[in-house]
Design a protein around this motif. Sequence first.
Motif, PDB file in Angstrom:
ATOM      1  N   SER A 114      42.214 -41.170  36.076  1.00 52.53           N
ATOM      2  CA  SER A 114      41.901 -42.336  35.732  1.00 52.53           C
ATOM      3  C   SER A 114      43.429 -43.088  35.648  1.00 52.53           C
ATOM      4  O   SER A 114      44.065 -42.413  34.760  1.00 52.53           O
ATOM      5  CB  SER A 114      41.213 -42.781  34.817  1.00 52.53           C
ATOM      6  OG  SER A 114      41.457 -43.953  33.941  1.00 52.53           O
ATOM      7  N   THR A 152      44.616 -45.829  34.145  1.00 55.45           N
ATOM      8  CA  THR A 152      45.065 -46.727  32.737  1.00 55.45           C
ATOM      9  C   THR A 152      44.637 -45.632  31.500  1.00 55.45           C
ATOM     10  O   THR A 152      45.537 -45.436  30.504  1.00 55.45           O
ATOM     11  CB  THR A 152      44.304 -47.857  32.387  1.00 55.45           C
ATOM     12  OG1 THR A 152      42.806 -47.804  32.650  1.00 55.45           O
ATOM     13  CG2 THR A 152      45.107 -49.008  33.041  1.00 55.45           C
ATOM     14  N   ASP A 194      42.863 -50.931  46.052  1.00 54.46           N
ATOM     15  CA  ASP A 194      43.395 -52.322  45.864  1.00 54.46           C
ATOM     16  C   ASP A 194      43.834 -52.836  47.006  1.00 54.46           C
ATOM     17  O   ASP A 194      44.183 -54.085  47.083  1.00 54.46           O
ATOM     18  CB  ASP A 194      44.628 -52.305  45.051  1.00 54.46           C
ATOM     19  CG  ASP A 194      44.061 -51.951  43.364  1.00 54.46           C
ATOM     20  OD1 ASP A 194      42.825 -52.059  42.927  1.00 54.46           O
ATOM     21  OD2 ASP A 194      45.152 -51.832  42.494  1.00 54.46           O
ATOM     22  N   ILE A 253      36.274 -45.483  44.786  1.00 59.94           N
ATOM     23  CA  ILE A 253      36.957 -45.599  43.556  1.00 59.94           C
ATOM     24  C   ILE A 253      35.782 -46.624  42.457  1.00 59.94           C
ATOM     25  O   ILE A 253      35.500 -46.238  41.363  1.00 59.94           O
ATOM     26  CB  ILE A 253      38.291 -45.950  43.575  1.00 59.94           C
ATOM     27  CG1 ILE A 253      39.037 -45.167  44.337  1.00 59.94           C
ATOM     28  CG2 ILE A 253      38.634 -46.177  41.763  1.00 59.94           C
ATOM     29  CD1 ILE A 253      39.412 -43.846  43.788  1.00 59.94           C
TER      30      ILE A 253
HETATM   31  N1  EPU Z   1      36.488 -44.271  34.851  1.00 65.52           N
HETATM   32  C1  EPU Z   1      35.730 -43.948  34.169  1.00 65.52           C
HETATM   33  N2  EPU Z   1      35.908 -43.877  32.925  1.00 65.52           N
HETATM   34  C2  EPU Z   1      36.946 -44.156  32.237  1.00 65.52           C
HETATM   35  C3  EPU Z   1      37.923 -44.783  33.095  1.00 65.52           C
HETATM   36  C4  EPU Z   1      37.879 -44.732  34.356  1.00 65.52           C
HETATM   37  O1  EPU Z   1      34.372 -43.693  34.333  1.00 65.52           O
HETATM   38  O2  EPU Z   1      37.320 -43.912  31.106  1.00 65.52           O
HETATM   39  C5  EPU Z   1      36.247 -44.621  36.303  1.00 65.52           C
HETATM   40  C6  EPU Z   1      36.368 -46.110  36.607  1.00 65.52           C
HETATM   41  O3  EPU Z   1      35.029 -46.895  36.356  1.00 65.52           O
HETATM   42  C7  EPU Z   1      36.395 -46.016  38.109  1.00 65.52           C
HETATM   43  C8  EPU Z   1      37.325 -44.774  38.272  1.00 65.52           C
HETATM   44  O4  EPU Z   1      37.254 -44.094  37.047  1.00 65.52           O
HETATM   45  O5  EPU Z   1      35.232 -45.655  38.795  1.00 65.52           O
HETATM   46  C9  EPU Z   1      38.821 -45.224  38.277  1.00 65.52           C
HETATM   47  O6  EPU Z   1      39.375 -46.025  37.421  1.00 65.52           O
HETATM   48  P1  EPU Z   1      40.846 -46.128  36.751  1.00 65.52           P
HETATM   49  O7  EPU Z   1      40.649 -45.985  35.276  1.00 65.52           O
HETATM   50  O8  EPU Z   1      41.681 -45.535  37.639  1.00 65.52           O
HETATM   51  O9  EPU Z   1      41.020 -47.613  37.132  1.00 65.52           O
HETATM   52  P2  EPU Z   1      41.892 -48.620  36.032  1.00 65.52           P
HETATM   53  O10 EPU Z   1      42.843 -47.832  35.338  1.00 65.52           O
HETATM   54  O11 EPU Z   1      40.771 -49.389  35.283  1.00 65.52           O
HETATM   55  C10 EPU Z   1      43.638 -49.124  37.502  1.00 65.52           C
HETATM   56  C11 EPU Z   1      43.915 -50.801  38.050  1.00 65.52           C
HETATM   57  C12 EPU Z   1      43.208 -51.090  39.024  1.00 65.52           C
HETATM   58  C13 EPU Z   1      42.938 -50.154  40.422  1.00 65.52           C
HETATM   59  C14 EPU Z   1      42.681 -48.811  39.714  1.00 65.52           C
HETATM   60  C15 EPU Z   1      42.522 -47.739  40.660  1.00 65.52           C
HETATM   61  C16 EPU Z   1      45.394 -51.424  36.417  1.00 65.52           C
HETATM   62  C17 EPU Z   1      45.630 -52.396  35.165  1.00 65.52           C
HETATM   63  N3  EPU Z   1      44.303 -51.390  36.851  1.00 65.52           N
HETATM   64  O12 EPU Z   1      42.582 -49.720  36.940  1.00 65.52           O
HETATM   65  O13 EPU Z   1      43.895 -52.656  39.725  1.00 65.52           O
HETATM   66  O14 EPU Z   1      42.047 -50.766  41.131  1.00 65.52           O
HETATM   67  O15 EPU Z   1      43.504 -48.495  38.595  1.00 65.52           O
HETATM   68  O16 EPU Z   1      43.698 -47.597  41.558  1.00 65.52           O
HETATM   69  O17 EPU Z   1      46.416 -50.450  36.643  1.00 65.52           O
HETATM   70  C18 EPU Z   1      43.784 -54.501  40.752  1.00 65.52           C
HETATM   71  O18 EPU Z   1      45.013 -54.572  40.471  1.00 65.52           O
HETATM   72  O19 EPU Z   1      43.260 -55.201  41.306  1.00 65.52           O
HETATM   73  C19 EPU Z   1      43.080 -53.471  40.109  1.00 65.52           C
HETATM   74  C20 EPU Z   1      41.774 -53.638  39.804  1.00 65.52           C
END
Ligand code: EPU
Length: 423
Positions: free
Chosen positions: A164, A166, A306, A328
Amino acid sequence: MDKIRIQGGKILNGNVEVSGAKNAALPILMATLLTDQECILGRVPDLQDIRTTIKVLNHLGTETTSDFSAHTLKLRAPEVKCFEAPYDLVRTMRASVLVLGPLLARYGKAKVSLPGGCAIGARPINYHLLGLERLGAKIELEGGYVIASAQKLRGNRVAFEFPSVTATENLMMAAVLAEGETLLENCAKEPEIVDLARMLRSMGAQIEGEGTELITIQGKKSLHGCNYQIVGDRIEASTYLAAGFLTGGNVRVDGVDPETIEAVLGKFEEAGATIIREAHSVGLRSNGRPKATNITTLPFPGFPTDMQAQFMTVMAMAEGASLITETIFENRFMHVSELVRLGADITIRGHSAMVHGQKTLKGAPLMATDLRASASLVLGGLCAQGETWVSRVYHLDRGYENMESKLQKLGAVIERVPSTERS
Ligand code: EPU
């Protein structure tokens, strides 16, 4: 609410300067909570999500001076006054959960509203919370809030179930001030993680391995201020290259490292475009109608989720049938029904969309549902014949700086219309 009007069918040519990356800027702004000294950030994009982050930081007591015309921000968090990121702010921007790591590390307490689901999926934060617990934090859930506390975070081994983005960032920010060594395993490798690591190092943090699946951090007693330039936005860059491709033009994006978008560039090449890679810019020559190309979204260095919606618009105009698979997020096909309104032939089957490319699309009124979906609709409008209106463009404003003027510079006929001018 503003709308965007596009007169489609113009060939886009020319060059565009890419803004600083939203998804690098958000954690970097939060990381300024880790020190009481001034941090000066350059190449900060002027976006709604950045303004929301500044509101969150101001709420916590950070003093900010912004000069968005110069894309510069000065931030200083001398003493945090409150430890809470409230629901009203968190619900508009999920990245607010990134206050957890820095606040816990510096003050041993943090309270953040649970972000809840969002349009593209459920998006829980369990990996963030499990990781922070491994560093010794006590986590409680109460009244829709995460309440985290720790006497002192201690380094440990944290193995993420999934890489993940973030969660990796939150743990990095927590570990830089924890006691001893932290090993983060199965980390996300996205370029935004690398940028955060560089910024943290410029504050005196000791981090190794960013951009690989193992990040090692030796905790420091304190960090100092910094002067840091944010990396260029790879998704914005890829979106403008897609615009050049589907309108049959030649477009160059400046201010982005081609290595950060190699997965997208490779797919543009497979679809028939010529790509010119330079140190900090990328050129695309279309060579006619795109050819059908399959993609599957994956964590970096795979094809970015994205860019899935924007690539689908290119495929909606391509010769032949392409299969687009999203791995994803579980609900990231909301642009499909809107693209169909332009005449695209797309059928969703589970996590995949089958796209039968059409020779022409026709303009229509469209509604944006999330940030990247909005970009795909604008792209649709650029290549469709006639007029396209895209409403709910506040989604676009969260992540694309001056999109209309950048596209106008490439020759697009596009304008923003305040809603009062059209019912
Ligand atoms: N997930 C979990 N549990 C967690 C964290 C994530 O189940 O604690 C799952 C999510 O539900 C998802 C997958 O893991 O199915 C990946 O999510 P990730 O945590 O990597 O996404 P994110 O950190 O919430 C960031 C970007 C997103 C981008 C994703 C994937 C930021 C602020 N946001 O989100 O950006 O799509 O990584 O690359 O960095 C955008 O800019 O439009 C955007 C949505």
